[in-house]
Design a protein around this motif. Structure first.
Motif, PDB file in Angstrom:
ATOM      1  N   MET A  94       0.845  -1.166   0.000  1.00 40.19           N
ATOM      2  CA  MET A  94       0.000   0.000   0.000  1.00 40.19           C
ATOM      3  C   MET A  94       0.894   1.234   0.000  1.00 40.19           C
ATOM      4  O   MET A  94       1.927   1.268   0.645  1.00 40.19           O
ATOM      5  N   CYS A  95       0.504   2.236  -0.698  1.00 43.84           N
ATOM      6  CA  CYS A  95       1.228   3.504  -0.727  1.00 43.84           C
ATOM      7  C   CYS A  95       0.406   4.563  -0.002  1.00 43.84           C
ATOM      8  O   CYS A  95      -0.803   4.602  -0.118  1.00 43.84           O
ATOM      9  N   ALA A  96       1.105   5.387   0.752  1.00 43.53           N
ATOM     10  CA  ALA A  96       0.462   6.507   1.429  1.00 43.53           C
ATOM     11  C   ALA A  96       1.348   7.723   1.221  1.00 43.53           C
ATOM     12  O   ALA A  96       2.501   7.718   1.637  1.00 43.53           O
ATOM     13  N   ASN A  97       0.791   8.708   0.553  1.00 45.73           N
ATOM     14  CA  ASN A  97       1.527   9.949   0.289  1.00 45.73           C
ATOM     15  C   ASN A  97       2.866   9.690  -0.387  1.00 45.73           C
ATOM     16  O   ASN A  97       3.872  10.306  -0.063  1.00 45.73           O
ATOM     17  N   GLY A  98       2.889   8.760  -1.306  1.00 48.07           N
ATOM     18  CA  GLY A  98       4.100   8.479  -2.067  1.00 48.07           C
ATOM     19  C   GLY A  98       5.072   7.531  -1.396  1.00 48.07           C
ATOM     20  O   GLY A  98       6.167   7.304  -1.901  1.00 48.07           O
ATOM     21  N   VAL A  99       4.723   6.972  -0.243  1.00 47.05           N
ATOM     22  CA  VAL A  99       5.597   6.045   0.474  1.00 47.05           C
ATOM     23  C   VAL A  99       4.970   4.657   0.444  1.00 47.05           C
ATOM     24  O   VAL A  99       3.812   4.488   0.812  1.00 47.05           O
ATOM     25  N   ASN A 100       5.745   3.681  -0.010  1.00 49.44           N
ATOM     26  CA  ASN A 100       5.276   2.303   0.015  1.00 49.44           C
ATOM     27  C   ASN A 100       5.394   1.815   1.458  1.00 49.44           C
ATOM     28  O   ASN A 100       6.478   1.478   1.944  1.00 49.44           O
ATOM     29  N   THR A 101       4.271   1.791   2.161  1.00 47.00           N
ATOM     30  CA  THR A 101       4.292   1.477   3.587  1.00 47.00           C
ATOM     31  C   THR A 101       4.690   0.034   3.866  1.00 47.00           C
ATOM     32  O   THR A 101       5.268  -0.252   4.905  1.00 47.00           O
ATOM     33  N   GLY A 102       4.407  -0.872   2.934  1.00 47.31           N
ATOM     34  CA  GLY A 102       4.822  -2.265   3.109  1.00 47.31           C
ATOM     35  C   GLY A 102       6.337  -2.387   3.125  1.00 47.31           C
ATOM     36  O   GLY A 102       6.913  -3.055   3.993  1.00 47.31           O
ATOM     37  N   GLN A 103       6.984  -1.726   2.185  1.00 48.43           N
ATOM     38  CA  GLN A 103       8.443  -1.743   2.144  1.00 48.43           C
ATOM     39  C   GLN A 103       9.033  -1.014   3.338  1.00 48.43           C
ATOM     40  O   GLN A 103      10.029  -1.438   3.914  1.00 48.43           O
ATOM     41  N   PHE A 104       8.425   0.086   3.717  1.00 50.56           N
ATOM     42  CA  PHE A 104       8.893   0.862   4.860  1.00 50.56           C
ATOM     43  C   PHE A 104       8.856  -0.005   6.122  1.00 50.56           C
ATOM     44  O   PHE A 104       9.807  -0.032   6.911  1.00 50.56           O
ATOM     45  N   ASP A 105       7.763  -0.731   6.306  1.00 54.50           N
ATOM     46  CA  ASP A 105       7.618  -1.626   7.450  1.00 54.50           C
ATOM     47  C   ASP A 105       8.686  -2.723   7.417  1.00 54.50           C
ATOM     48  O   ASP A 105       9.272  -3.052   8.448  1.00 54.50           O
ATOM     49  N   GLN A 106       8.948  -3.273   6.248  1.00 55.14           N
ATOM     50  CA  GLN A 106       9.983  -4.295   6.129  1.00 55.14           C
ATOM     51  C   GLN A 106      11.362  -3.753   6.491  1.00 55.14           C
ATOM     52  O   GLN A 106      12.162  -4.445   7.115  1.00 55.14           O
ATOM     53  N   MET A 107      11.624  -2.520   6.138  1.00 54.76           N
ATOM     54  CA  MET A 107      12.905  -1.916   6.469  1.00 54.76           C
ATOM     55  C   MET A 107      13.048  -1.752   7.980  1.00 54.76           C
ATOM     56  O   MET A 107      14.121  -2.002   8.550  1.00 54.76           O
ATOM     57  N   ILE A 108      11.973  -1.367   8.649  1.00 53.94           N
ATOM     58  CA  ILE A 108      12.012  -1.266  10.111  1.00 53.94           C
ATOM     59  C   ILE A 108      12.241  -2.651  10.713  1.00 53.94           C
ATOM     60  O   ILE A 108      13.017  -2.811  11.661  1.00 53.94           O
ATOM     61  N   GLN A 109      11.589  -3.671  10.151  1.00 50.61           N
ATOM     62  CA  GLN A 109      11.786  -5.044  10.636  1.00 50.61           C
ATOM     63  C   GLN A 109      13.234  -5.492  10.459  1.00 50.61           C
ATOM     64  O   GLN A 109      13.782  -6.187  11.326  1.00 50.61           O
ATOM     65  N   GLN A 110      13.862  -5.106   9.359  1.00 51.45           N
ATOM     66  CA  GLN A 110      15.265  -5.465   9.136  1.00 51.45           C
ATOM     67  C   GLN A 110      16.165  -4.827  10.183  1.00 51.45           C
ATOM     68  O   GLN A 110      17.092  -5.459  10.691  1.00 51.45           O
ATOM     69  N   ILE A 111      15.908  -3.571  10.515  1.00 56.28           N
ATOM     70  CA  ILE A 111      16.678  -2.909  11.562  1.00 56.28           C
ATOM     71  C   ILE A 111      16.484  -3.660  12.881  1.00 56.28           C
ATOM     72  O   ILE A 111      17.447  -3.922  13.611  1.00 56.28           O
ATOM     73  N   ASP A 112      15.238  -4.028  13.184  1.00 59.57           N
ATOM     74  CA  ASP A 112      14.942  -4.753  14.419  1.00 59.57           C
ATOM     75  C   ASP A 112      15.683  -6.084  14.455  1.00 59.57           C
ATOM     76  O   ASP A 112      16.233  -6.463  15.492  1.00 59.57           O
ATOM     77  N   ASP A 113      15.710  -6.798  13.338  1.00 60.57           N
ATOM     78  CA  ASP A 113      16.430  -8.071  13.281  1.00 60.57           C
ATOM     79  C   ASP A 113      17.916  -7.878  13.566  1.00 60.57           C
ATOM     80  O   ASP A 113      18.540  -8.675  14.268  1.00 60.57           O
ATOM     81  N   HIS A 114      18.474  -6.818  13.032  1.00 59.27           N
ATOM     82  CA  HIS A 114      19.892  -6.522  13.257  1.00 59.27           C
ATOM     83  C   HIS A 114      20.146  -6.207  14.734  1.00 59.27           C
ATOM     84  O   HIS A 114      21.088  -6.736  15.333  1.00 59.27           O
ATOM     85  N   ILE A 115      19.295  -5.390  15.326  1.00 56.35           N
ATOM     86  CA  ILE A 115      19.440  -5.038  16.744  1.00 56.35           C
ATOM     87  C   ILE A 115      19.263  -6.275  17.617  1.00 56.35           C
ATOM     88  O   ILE A 115      19.971  -6.444  18.623  1.00 56.35           O
ATOM     89  N   LYS A 116      18.350  -7.162  17.224  1.00 52.62           N
ATOM     90  CA  LYS A 116      18.136  -8.394  17.981  1.00 52.62           C
ATOM     91  C   LYS A 116      19.415  -9.235  18.014  1.00 52.62           C
ATOM     92  O   LYS A 116      19.792  -9.774  19.060  1.00 52.62           O
ATOM     93  N   LEU A 117      20.098  -9.316  16.891  1.00 52.99           N
ATOM     94  CA  LEU A 117      21.354 -10.060  16.816  1.00 52.99           C
ATOM     95  C   LEU A 117      22.419  -9.402  17.691  1.00 52.99           C
ATOM     96  O   LEU A 117      23.134 -10.077  18.437  1.00 52.99           O
ATOM     97  N   GLU A 118      22.519  -8.082  17.609  1.00 56.52           N
ATOM     98  CA  GLU A 118      23.514  -7.359  18.417  1.00 56.52           C
ATOM     99  C   GLU A 118      23.219  -7.512  19.903  1.00 56.52           C
ATOM    100  O   GLU A 118      24.139  -7.638  20.712  1.00 56.52           O
ATOM    101  N   ARG A 119      21.959  -7.550  20.275  1.00 58.60           N
ATOM    102  CA  ARG A 119      21.580  -7.749  21.671  1.00 58.60           C
ATOM    103  C   ARG A 119      22.026  -9.121  22.150  1.00 58.60           C
ATOM    104  O   ARG A 119      22.535  -9.278  23.256  1.00 58.60           O
ATOM    105  N   ARG A 120      21.819 -10.128  21.298  1.00 61.32           N
ATOM    106  CA  ARG A 120      22.223 -11.488  21.662  1.00 61.32           C
ATOM    107  C   ARG A 120      23.734 -11.560  21.889  1.00 61.32           C
ATOM    108  O   ARG A 120      24.206 -12.175  22.841  1.00 61.32           O
ATOM    109  N   TRP A 121      24.509 -10.931  20.998  1.00 57.95           N
ATOM    110  CA  TRP A 121      25.967 -10.911  21.147  1.00 57.95           C
ATOM    111  C   TRP A 121      26.365 -10.152  22.415  1.00 57.95           C
ATOM    112  O   TRP A 121      27.278 -10.566  23.143  1.00 57.95           O
ATOM    113  N   THR A 122      25.711  -9.056  22.684  1.00 60.49           N
ATOM    114  CA  THR A 122      26.009  -8.279  23.881  1.00 60.49           C
ATOM    115  C   THR A 122      25.741  -9.106  25.135  1.00 60.49           C
ATOM    116  O   THR A 122      26.536  -9.096  26.079  1.00 60.49           O
TER     117      THR A 122
END
Length: 84
Positions: free
Chosen positions: A1-29
Motif C-alpha cells: 500500500m502507498c500513502a503519500n508516495g511512500v510504500n508502507t509495506g516496504q517501509f515496514d519491512q525496512m524497520i523489521q530489518q533494523i529490528d532483526d539486526h538489533i536483535k542479533l547485536e543484543r544477543r551478542w552483547t
C-alpha cells in the motif's frame, strides 16, 4: 500500500530489518556480558548488561515506529498515483 508516495509495506519491512539486526547485536552483547562476568570482569559485564537493556529499549521504540506507521498510513490523505 502507498500513502503519500511512500510504500508502507516496504517501509515496514525496512524497520523489521533494523529490528532483526538489533536483535542479533543484543544477543551478542548478552553473550559477551556473561563471558566478561565469568572471567572476573564485573565492571565490563555490568556495562554490557546496560548496553543490552538499551538495545531492548531500541527494539521497543522500533515496535512503536511500526505501530505509528500503521496509524499514519490509515490517516494519510487519499493520494493516488497514476502511471503516465
Amino acid at each position: 500500500m502507498c500513502a503519500n508516495g511512500v510504500n508502507t509495506g516496504q517501509f515496514d519491512q525496512m524497520i523489521q530489518q533494523i529490528d532483526d539486526h538489533i536483535k542479533l547485536e543484543r544477543r551478542w552483547t548478552h553473550t559477551l556480558a556473561h563471558m566478561a562476568a565469568d572471567a572476573g570482569m564485573e565492571t565490563a559485564g555490568a556495562k554490557l548488561h546496560e548496553v543490552q537493556a538499551l538495545l531492548d529499549e531500541v527494539r521497543a521504540q522500533l515496535d512503536g515506529a511500526r505501530e505509528a506507521l500503521e496509524d499514519d498510513a490509515e490517516r494519510a490523505s487519499g493520494v493516488s498515483v497514476n502511471l503516465v
